[in-house]
Design a protein around this motif. Structure first.
Motif, PDB file in Angstrom:
ATOM      1  N   THR A  11      37.913  36.304  31.893  1.00  0.00           N
ATOM      2  CA  THR A  11      39.218  36.644  31.331  1.00  0.00           C
ATOM      3  C   THR A  11      39.036  37.481  30.068  1.00  0.00           C
ATOM      4  O   THR A  11      37.942  37.503  29.490  1.00  0.00           O
ATOM      5  N   PRO A  12      40.101  38.139  29.611  1.00  0.00           N
ATOM      6  CA  PRO A  12      39.988  39.003  28.429  1.00  0.00           C
ATOM      7  C   PRO A  12      39.574  38.284  27.139  1.00  0.00           C
ATOM      8  O   PRO A  12      39.204  38.939  26.175  1.00  0.00           O
ATOM      9  N   TRP A  72      35.519  48.334  27.645  1.00  0.00           N
ATOM     10  CA  TRP A  72      36.331  47.147  27.367  1.00  0.00           C
ATOM     11  C   TRP A  72      37.822  47.433  27.560  1.00  0.00           C
ATOM     12  O   TRP A  72      38.555  46.604  28.100  1.00  0.00           O
ATOM     13  N   GLU A  76      40.663  45.354  29.663  1.00  0.00           N
ATOM     14  CA  GLU A  76      41.910  44.844  29.103  1.00  0.00           C
ATOM     15  C   GLU A  76      43.134  45.263  29.913  1.00  0.00           C
ATOM     16  O   GLU A  76      44.092  44.510  30.024  1.00  0.00           O
TER      17      GLU A  76
END
Length: 174
Positions: A11-12, A72, A76
């Motif tokens: 998960t983020p 990244w 997201e």
């Protein structure tokens, strides 16, 4: 999809180390499943927190793959399934560099991309600072840096129709 994603899902709120560990585990599973000529452990794996246009990249020296970089910001906006697709995409580059010395998005890449359920290009995941807009056909080109065409659009023509260009500020650059 070549390998089930749920086992590797993160998960983020994952740390960088967790993100990279899951990415490498997933990459190994894909390599094993598809018999790709890639040694995941011999590659450096890194996270880019600055990239705006590319979701991933393979850095190589003299045709030898050295590093896989994952973005990244793409994680997201597109989640783990999006990153898994990018990992498959980058593994194709490494495989083709190892077997054919070809890191391009050519015919061999496209054939493997179809087999590994990935695309040749990624979806936009950040807004450009500027849009170059053709006055003739309306085609829009995103720009993230203050390039020459952003500074002097009158010196350039549209690659689609030859029309005049103008610059519009992006949402975060107004």
């Amino acid at each position: 999809m070549p390998v089930a994603l749920d086992y590797y899902r993160i998960t983020p709120d994952a740390t960088d180390a967790e993100f990279l560990a899951a990415s490498k585990l997933y990459a190994r599973a894909v390599v094993d499943d598809r018999d790709l000529s890639v040694s995941v452990s011999e590659l450096e794996w890194e996270i880019s927190k600055r990239a705006k246009r590319r979701a991933g990249a393979v850095k190589h020296r003299d045709g030898v793959p050295k590093t896989v970089s994952l973005t990244w910001g793409y994680f997201e906006t597109h989640g783990w399934s999006g990153v898994a697709e990018i990992i498959r995409h980058e593994l194709i580059h490494v495989h083709l560099l190892n077997t054919a010395g070809d890191g391009s998005h050519g015919a061999a890449f496209e054939a493997l991309a179809d087999q590994l359920d990935t695309r040749v290009t990624c979806d936009r995941f950040s807004d450009p600072k500027w849009w170059i807009v053709c006055e003739g056909c309306g085609h829009k080109f995103g720009r993230y840096r203050r390039s020459e065409v952003v500074k002097s659009p009158e010196s350039y023509r549209c690659g689609e129709c030859g029309g005049s260009l103008r610059v519009e500020a992006g949402p975060d650059n107004g």
